[in-house]
Write a protein that holds these residues in place. Sequence first.
Motif, short mmCIF file in Angstrom:
data_model
loop_
_atom_site.label_atom_id
_atom_site.label_comp_id
_atom_site.label_asym_id
_atom_site.label_seq_id
_atom_site.Cartn_x
_atom_site.Cartn_y
_atom_site.Cartn_z
N ALA A 1 32.04 46.53 42.00
CA ALA A 1 32.69 45.28 41.60
C ALA A 1 34.20 45.46 41.51
N PHE B 1 35.69 45.50 44.86
CA PHE B 1 35.75 44.13 45.36
C PHE B 1 36.97 43.40 44.78
N ALA C 1 35.18 36.87 41.77
CA ALA C 1 33.81 37.40 41.71
C ALA C 1 33.82 38.86 41.27
N GLY C 2 34.79 39.64 41.76
CA GLY C 2 34.88 41.05 41.39
C GLY C 2 35.17 41.21 39.91
N ALA D 1 31.90 40.17 37.97
CA ALA D 1 30.85 41.18 38.12
C ALA D 1 31.26 42.49 37.45
N ILE E 1 28.02 38.82 42.86
CA ILE E 1 29.29 38.51 43.54
C ILE E 1 29.13 37.27 44.42
#
Lengths: 254, 415
Positions: free
Chosen positions: A80, A83, A105-106, A109, A231
């Motif tokens: 994560a 990302f 999203a990273g 997460a 994600i």
Amino acid sequence: MDYRFQPHLNAMIQRETTVGRNMSKRGAEGFLLLGFLGIGLTLGLALLKAPSVSINAFQSPDAQRIFYWHVPAAWAAFIAFGFLFVGSAMWFFKRSKLGWRMHVAGAEAGLATGLMTVWSGMVWGAAEWGVPWDWTDVRLNTFGLLTFLALFLVLGRQSQPDGVETRDTFSTFGLYGFVLVPVTYVATRLWQIRHPGPVVGGGDGGSLAGEMAVILFIGAISFTIFIIGHILMSMRITSLEQRLERIQKTMDKV
Amino acid sequence: MLGQTMTEALLDLNNVTVRRGMKTVLSNLNLQVSSGQVILFNGTNGEGKSTIIETAAGLIPLESGSVMHHGKLLIDDAGRSNKPSRPFGLTLQADGCMGSQRIEEHLLTSMDFTGFRIEMDSILERYNLKHRKHDCIAQLSGGQRRKVAMIAGLLPGFISSDPLLIFLDEPDSGLDQASRTSLIEDIQYLRQKGHAMLIASHNNEFEQCATHQFNAEGMTETPRESTPEIVREHAPHQPSKTMIALRNGIVCNNRTMATLAFNGIAGFLTLGILLALVEPTKLDSGTIQRSGLILSSAFAAGLVGDSMVQMLHEHRSLAWWKAHRQGIPSSYFHGAVLGFALTLLTQLAMDMSVSWEVTIIGSFLTTSTMFIVRMFDLTSSRLARPRAAFTRILTPILILPFALLVQWITDSNLI
């Protein structure tokens, strides 16, 4: 206001709602469901099937089973955070909208899996070391800070209106924060205070017995599937939020 | 291309694109301004007048293009940012002055950026502010504060005999008629001296002094009759004082006692709580607990951050200081003194012999902690709501170095 009799507005809203319709596919749910099942299986195997460890090697041998949750969660957290870094860089240098969705999203997460790792580590630490946290241990602290960074990014984004200023600032923090990832990785090699060294790729001291390795591997795969689902879901929600905002702005113009 | 190419451009906006929020405000803008030109931006609201002024002053990051002052790069889309080759005058829409500063201090700061000072009384008298010269800006009305901000923007032009850039964003906002007349006369005087000016305003009176008007339809040259030469006499130039930001930080802190009020109270409270909970005489010397106890109050004081940043958020003063690129006022000096005092006090309160090495380390600890928290605050200053950014969540990053420092002090037998 009733918009039903305003064809131009309906057309605009229709256009916005059809943009990115492919995002409404349900792949994320599939990954999440599979990930949860895998994590459940890992927990079951860890509690029921994993071999007991020597009472000479551990202060609290039963608590060692947390390992099958703790290590895969940390692995997923690093995915994560990776990302988050790639997304931050894509936004910062290329102004990529996909990059910003990856950043969001990273961060989300990373926060979820970071908290899983920190919490399970504290429970294990309390049982094994007698203290849940050691402020002088570099590995514990750098990983804790990564989780705090993710918390900062998630809460910070919610507190600010969306815009290039917001995205630039949080991407900057995301890029700076990633410096902690290699530091965290090498921390136990350079300054091993409490946290043990790596269990995979860590040389002679890091090998695992066959059955333990299999359960750990199932856990790692499960958490990887889970984090991919998380994600994808986050990116879809961000995309929907952006679409909703565009529709609201279109309606504001009427 | 909306501007016109001229020799010796003092300002060159080259293919500039700027986004604010989710909106592209300027798109591939080209504008060159040379000596003696006064460009009036008089477009409608939301056309980007303030954005052009702030971009020209190097305050807004560029999506594309570059901004040059006097032929030297100021900022570009690759993130390069240089100190301006020559000073410039700047009046921001939000005034850009700290309420804790006195009028004369703010104006002297504006002059110090140019390297020289002149007697300001005649200028203040023209705007009916001379009797308020020693007042804090916070005590002024909105219109008076606007006058101070506007004069601060004009002053570099009064001082310099070389052509300079002057950026004025809504300089007449809230000004009475007499002040507006004086302002227009001053702009004409500065134009005759060869300075180039960018003015954002809806006020038609500025058409009297503008050489060009710029709006959504483009740039138009304003026909004008020759104006009689305006003669002003200012007292001889005096050299300015150096270390502008440091000096302003110390003066503001001395006046407001902000570091004592914010950082000091955190340090004293920490010390009080620790002394209430821990019996110092029962702690063995040479233990990590004892070292940690001695440095905790200095560390807590630093964690509060730099109180000057709070003051700089007033009326966008931080943006004004940032634009000039000659440092930003800080509380480091007061932080160092406070850290020293707190560490010394802790040792005395614990009834132990004073270690001067540890006392100096305490001073350094408060200052360095304050510096890092200040960096977090300044990094988030570009946000729409910087105070809602929860930067304090990141302060645990400081616990590890603190713990390692305490460990080192213990191992080194400094206590």
